[in-house]
Design an enzyme around this catalytic site. Structure first.
Site, PDB file in Angstrom:
ATOM      1  N   SER A   1      29.031 -46.691  70.048  1.00  0.00           N
ATOM      2  CA  SER A   1      30.031 -45.810  70.661  1.00  0.00           C
ATOM      3  C   SER A   1      31.263 -46.620  71.080  1.00  0.00           C
ATOM      4  O   SER A   1      32.396 -46.158  70.955  1.00  0.00           O
ATOM      5  CB  SER A   1      29.441 -45.120  71.898  1.00  0.00           C
TER       6      SER A   1
ATOM      7  N   LYS B   1      26.817 -40.213  83.140  1.00  0.00           N
ATOM      8  CA  LYS B   1      25.907 -39.353  82.385  1.00  0.00           C
ATOM      9  C   LYS B   1      26.245 -37.915  82.698  1.00  0.00           C
ATOM     10  O   LYS B   1      26.725 -37.613  83.806  1.00  0.00           O
ATOM     11  CB  LYS B   1      24.450 -39.625  82.792  1.00  0.00           C
TER      12      LYS B   1
ATOM     13  N   ASN C   1      15.932 -38.386  66.462  1.00  0.00           N
ATOM     14  CA  ASN C   1      16.860 -39.332  65.851  1.00  0.00           C
ATOM     15  C   ASN C   1      16.422 -40.789  66.064  1.00  0.00           C
ATOM     16  O   ASN C   1      16.342 -41.578  65.120  1.00  0.00           O
ATOM     17  CB  ASN C   1      18.253 -39.097  66.450  1.00  0.00           C
TER      18      ASN C   1
END
Length: 472
Positions: free
Chosen positions: A363, A107, A234
């Site tokens: 992803s 992260k 989102n």
């Protein structure tokens, strides 16, 4: 409210880990290794903003190298600190393991308020951050692959990609150094809505399980269920959209300025446009205002979707939550105290660490697309269409009946990239849900679904370590 300052997000993740580790048989040393963050990179760098030089504070944490590359978003927010980045990196490891995405968790974050900078200044900050990552080998298609998160999007990913490309000329797989890119820059269709859609697939699968629904006193299926969504970013927006399209009723939406409710259901796109026009979701036609946005969490509903930030449901307000199912669309919206409350109340908490894995799943598809250098569906789309046409013509010939045009188009349709991405995501979420439920049913002493999910994750990561022969 006292005592909340000491709350450590990473500590909460470790607490959940320890709770689950008791239900596994791994060597304590292996468990200790899985828990730790392998590499922590904390940086300060100067950027010229206007006529002043600002020192920007940023992080990148690689939690686990049991599989490489590492994978995880980059967050732009004033709240970004080491504890948060470490916790989110750890959650990424477990998330990828549960949904069978072959990455270690990572992260990143930059401690800024993106709203306070011009696009040009944000670009300077993002590119400088990328330079710092390149210098220490903390980014690359085979080492560490960032993605968007809170406060970042396709634009920032394009800047990261461009910086990486200019520093690594001729690297054939360079496009795979970051995901969540614009489609024209090697992104994949369906990435933007992936997390919200994954949340919907996961909750839908839970709602289709008869025995679970019986326990909760609910009917099977998603149709007609009442839903409250916290956050219209989102993830919240797309979750609301798919629930509504799936036949559920979104009776309330909350944002930081307040919440609105309508028992007949809300349309997220209309609410979004209203907020764009007026700057607030309040005073939406036909809806009732709720001044304190956190009150929306306590509304009477069947499914509650916290899709904003961590820590919104804690020991204080958990007893007042009326939902039967809580779907953690955000990362860490419940504290460990809240978990205890819900377990004792018989509320089903569908945990973040797999429920919001839609983003990293898609992803992964994007990364694979970048490594294969070909768009999904390009090779098989026409082949499938021609094959379906032939089958249909044969059947029409044999039966002497004609299929109407609308159905003909549906039957003949060959998969586009977005169809394949949705299908891969649906498969991922359904099988992960079933895997977690299976572990839980096999071991009824596991207190809740989060613990069951952690057990699945620990088993997979520990197996990787053991198979790699890292431990003699």
């Amino acid at each position: 409210m006292s005592g909340h300052q000491e709350y450590s997000f990473f500590g909460a993740v470790e607490q959940s880990f320890d709770k689950a580790a008791r239900f596994t048989n791994w060597d304590p040393g292996i468990l200790e290794q899985i828990k730790q963050c392998n590499s922590v990179y904390r940086m300060h760098f100067p950027v010229k903003i206007g006529d002043k030089i600002e020192v920007i504070k940023a992080y990148r944490v690689q939690h686990s190298h049991h599989k490489t590359p590492c994978k995880g978003g980059i967050r732009f927010a004033t709240t970004v600190n080491l504890d948060e980045v470490m916790a989110l990196a750890a959650l990424m490891t477990y998330k990828c393991a549960i949904v069978n995405v072959p990455f270690g968790g990572a992260k990143g974050g930059i401690t800024i308020d993106p709203k306070k900078y011009t696009p040009y200044e944000l670009e300077k900050i993002t590119r400088r951050y990328t330079h710092e990552l390149i210098k220490k080998n903390f980014i690359g298609p085979g080492t560490d692959v960032p993605a968007p998160d809170y406060g970042t999007g396709e634009r920032e990913m394009a800047w990261i990609l461009d910086t990486y490309l200019s520093m690594n000329p001729g690297e054939v797989d360079a496009l795979g150094c970051v995901t969540g890119k614009p489609v024209a820059q090697g992104g994949v269709r369906g990435r933007r809505e992936a997390t919200g859609l994954g949340v919907f697939f996961g909750i839908r699968e839970v709602c289709n399980m008869d025995d679970i629904m019986k326990k909760l006193g609910l009917s099977t299926g998603i149709e007609g269920k009442t839903v409250v969504v916290q956050g219209l970013g989102n993830v919240g927006y797309h979750a609301a959209k798919y629930f509504r399209e799936g036949g559920a009723k979104v009776i309330a939406i909350s944002e930081f300025e307040g919440a609105i409710t309508n028992p007949d259901g809300l349309n997220e796109e209309e609410v979004f446009q209203h907020r764009k026009k007026t700057g607030s979701i309040l005073n939406f036609p036909g809806a009732t205002n709720i001044t304190n946005s956190s009150d929306a969490l306590e509304l009477d509903c069947e499914i509650l979707i916290p899709a904003a930030l961590e820590n919104v449901i804690n020991g204080d307000n958990a007893p007042r939550v009326k939902a039967k199912i809580i779907g953690e669309a955000a990362n860490g919206p419940l504290t460990p105290e809240a978990d205890e409350v819900f377990a004792s109340k018989g509320v089903l908490v569908v945990p973040d660490m797999y429920l919001n894995a839609g983003g990293v799943t898609v992803s992964y598809f994007e990364w694979l697309k970048n490594l294969s250098h070909v768009r999904y569906g390009r090779l098989e789309k026409r082949f499938t269409e021609n094959q379906n046409k032939n089958i249909l013509n044969q059947i029409e010939g044999l039966t002497g009946k004609k299929v109407n045009d609308r159905e003909k188009t549906m039957i003949e349709h060959g998969p586009d990239e977005v169809d394949l991405v949705y299908s891969g995501l649906e498969e991922t979420m359904i099988s992960a849900t079933r895997e977690i439920m299976e572990i839980w049913q096999k071991n009824p002493s596991i207190p809740d679904m989060r613990t069951a999910a952690y057990v699945v994750a620990i088993n997979k990561v520990a197996t990787s370590y053991a198979e790699l022969g890292i431990f003699p």
